[in-house]
Design a protein around this motif. Structure first.
Motif, PDB file in Angstrom:
ATOM      1  N   ASP A  68       0.823  -1.214   0.000  1.00  0.00           N
ATOM      2  CA  ASP A  68       0.000   0.000   0.000  1.00  0.00           C
ATOM      3  C   ASP A  68       0.857   1.265   0.000  1.00  0.00           C
ATOM      4  N   GLN A  69       2.006   1.211   0.665  1.00  0.00           N
ATOM      5  CA  GLN A  69       2.928   2.342   0.670  1.00  0.00           C
ATOM      6  C   GLN A  69       3.551   2.541  -0.716  1.00  0.00           C
ATOM      7  N   LYS A  70       3.871   1.434  -1.381  1.00  0.00           N
ATOM      8  CA  LYS A  70       4.411   1.516  -2.742  1.00  0.00           C
ATOM      9  C   LYS A  70       3.407   2.163  -3.678  1.00  0.00           C
ATOM     10  N   ALA A  71       2.156   1.727  -3.601  1.00  0.00           N
ATOM     11  CA  ALA A  71       1.106   2.274  -4.461  1.00  0.00           C
ATOM     12  C   ALA A  71       0.887   3.756  -4.186  1.00  0.00           C
ATOM     13  N   MET A  72       0.873   4.140  -2.914  1.00  0.00           N
ATOM     14  CA  MET A  72       0.700   5.538  -2.535  1.00  0.00           C
ATOM     15  C   MET A  72       1.805   6.402  -3.116  1.00  0.00           C
ATOM     16  N   LEU A  73       3.041   5.911  -3.034  1.00  0.00           N
ATOM     17  CA  LEU A  73       4.180   6.688  -3.515  1.00  0.00           C
ATOM     18  C   LEU A  73       4.178   6.804  -5.038  1.00  0.00           C
ATOM     19  N   LYS A  74       3.838   5.714  -5.724  1.00  0.00           N
ATOM     20  CA  LYS A  74       3.753   5.762  -7.186  1.00  0.00           C
ATOM     21  C   LYS A  74       2.709   6.774  -7.639  1.00  0.00           C
ATOM     22  N   LYS A  75       1.604   6.838  -6.911  1.00  0.00           N
ATOM     23  CA  LYS A  75       0.546   7.789  -7.253  1.00  0.00           C
ATOM     24  C   LYS A  75       0.988   9.224  -6.951  1.00  0.00           C
ATOM     25  N   ALA A  76       1.683   9.430  -5.843  1.00  0.00           N
ATOM     26  CA  ALA A  76       2.114  10.761  -5.433  1.00  0.00           C
ATOM     27  C   ALA A  76       3.246  11.304  -6.306  1.00  0.00           C
ATOM     28  N   LEU A  77       4.084  10.393  -6.850  1.00  0.00           N
ATOM     29  CA  LEU A  77       5.242  10.804  -7.657  1.00  0.00           C
ATOM     30  C   LEU A  77       5.191  10.127  -9.029  1.00  0.00           C
ATOM     31  N   PRO A  78       4.207  10.463  -9.853  1.00  0.00           N
ATOM     32  CA  PRO A  78       4.030   9.761 -11.124  1.00  0.00           C
ATOM     33  C   PRO A  78       5.167   9.952 -12.127  1.00  0.00           C
ATOM     34  N   ASP A  79       5.936  11.026 -11.991  1.00  0.00           N
ATOM     35  CA  ASP A  79       7.029  11.303 -12.926  1.00  0.00           C
ATOM     36  C   ASP A  79       8.379  10.808 -12.419  1.00  0.00           C
ATOM     37  N   CYS A  80       8.359  10.042 -11.347  1.00  0.00           N
ATOM     38  CA  CYS A  80       9.587   9.566 -10.730  1.00  0.00           C
ATOM     39  C   CYS A  80       9.781   8.073 -10.981  1.00  0.00           C
ATOM     40  N   LYS A  81      10.985   7.701 -11.375  1.00  0.00           N
ATOM     41  CA  LYS A  81      11.344   6.281 -11.529  1.00  0.00           C
ATOM     42  C   LYS A  81      11.741   5.775 -10.139  1.00  0.00           C
ATOM     43  N   ILE A  82      10.972   4.824  -9.617  1.00  0.00           N
ATOM     44  CA  ILE A  82      11.185   4.332  -8.259  1.00  0.00           C
ATOM     45  C   ILE A  82      11.639   2.881  -8.312  1.00  0.00           C
ATOM     46  N   SER A  83      12.750   2.589  -7.665  1.00  0.00           N
ATOM     47  CA  SER A  83      13.275   1.229  -7.586  1.00  0.00           C
ATOM     48  C   SER A  83      12.945   0.652  -6.214  1.00  0.00           C
ATOM     49  N   PHE A  84      12.059  -0.360  -6.194  1.00  0.00           N
ATOM     50  CA  PHE A  84      11.639  -1.009  -4.950  1.00  0.00           C
ATOM     51  C   PHE A  84      12.274  -2.392  -4.766  1.00  0.00           C
ATOM     52  N   SER A  85      13.055  -2.883  -5.694  1.00  0.00           N
ATOM     53  CA  SER A  85      13.499  -4.276  -5.639  1.00  0.00           C
ATOM     54  C   SER A  85      14.009  -4.649  -4.254  1.00  0.00           C
ATOM     55  N   ASP A  86      13.555  -5.825  -3.804  1.00  0.00           N
ATOM     56  CA  ASP A  86      13.892  -6.286  -2.447  1.00  0.00           C
ATOM     57  C   ASP A  86      15.097  -7.179  -2.460  1.00  0.00           C
TER      58      ASP A  86
END
Length: 86
Positions: A68-86
């Motif tokens: 849910d935190q990942k989804a929130m951040l993707k929505k808040a920063l749509p122009d940002c490339k976010i690397s979440f790999s665990d």
């Protein structure tokens, strides 16, 4: 400005809020950074990051981040490339 950053950093360490990550986030907020590396920062609450609308690249690998935190951040920063790999 430096005194304010130092006071913020010390306060965060005293209350145990993950000082390094919080300091980096605060620094990025104040500088308008476009890149931020929080690799292995032991963060799980991404709420402060959603204010960093200048970010174009964000590294969050090796952090325990709920979906849910990942989804929130993707929505808040749509122009940002976010690397979440665990």
């Amino acid at each position: 400005m430096k005194a304010t950053l130092f006071a913020t950093f010390v306060a965060l360490l005293v209350v145990g809020c993950g000082g390094d990550a919080e300091f980096k986030i605060q620094e990025a907020r104040e500088s308008g950074a476009t890149k931020l590396d929080l690799y292995r920062s032991e963060i799980s609450d991404l709420s402060p990051l959603k204010e960093l609308t200048n970010l174009k690249t964000l590294w969050l690998s090796d952090n325990s981040i709920p979906d849910d935190q990942k989804a929130m951040l993707k929505k808040a920063l749509p122009d940002c490339k976010i690397s979440f790999s665990d």
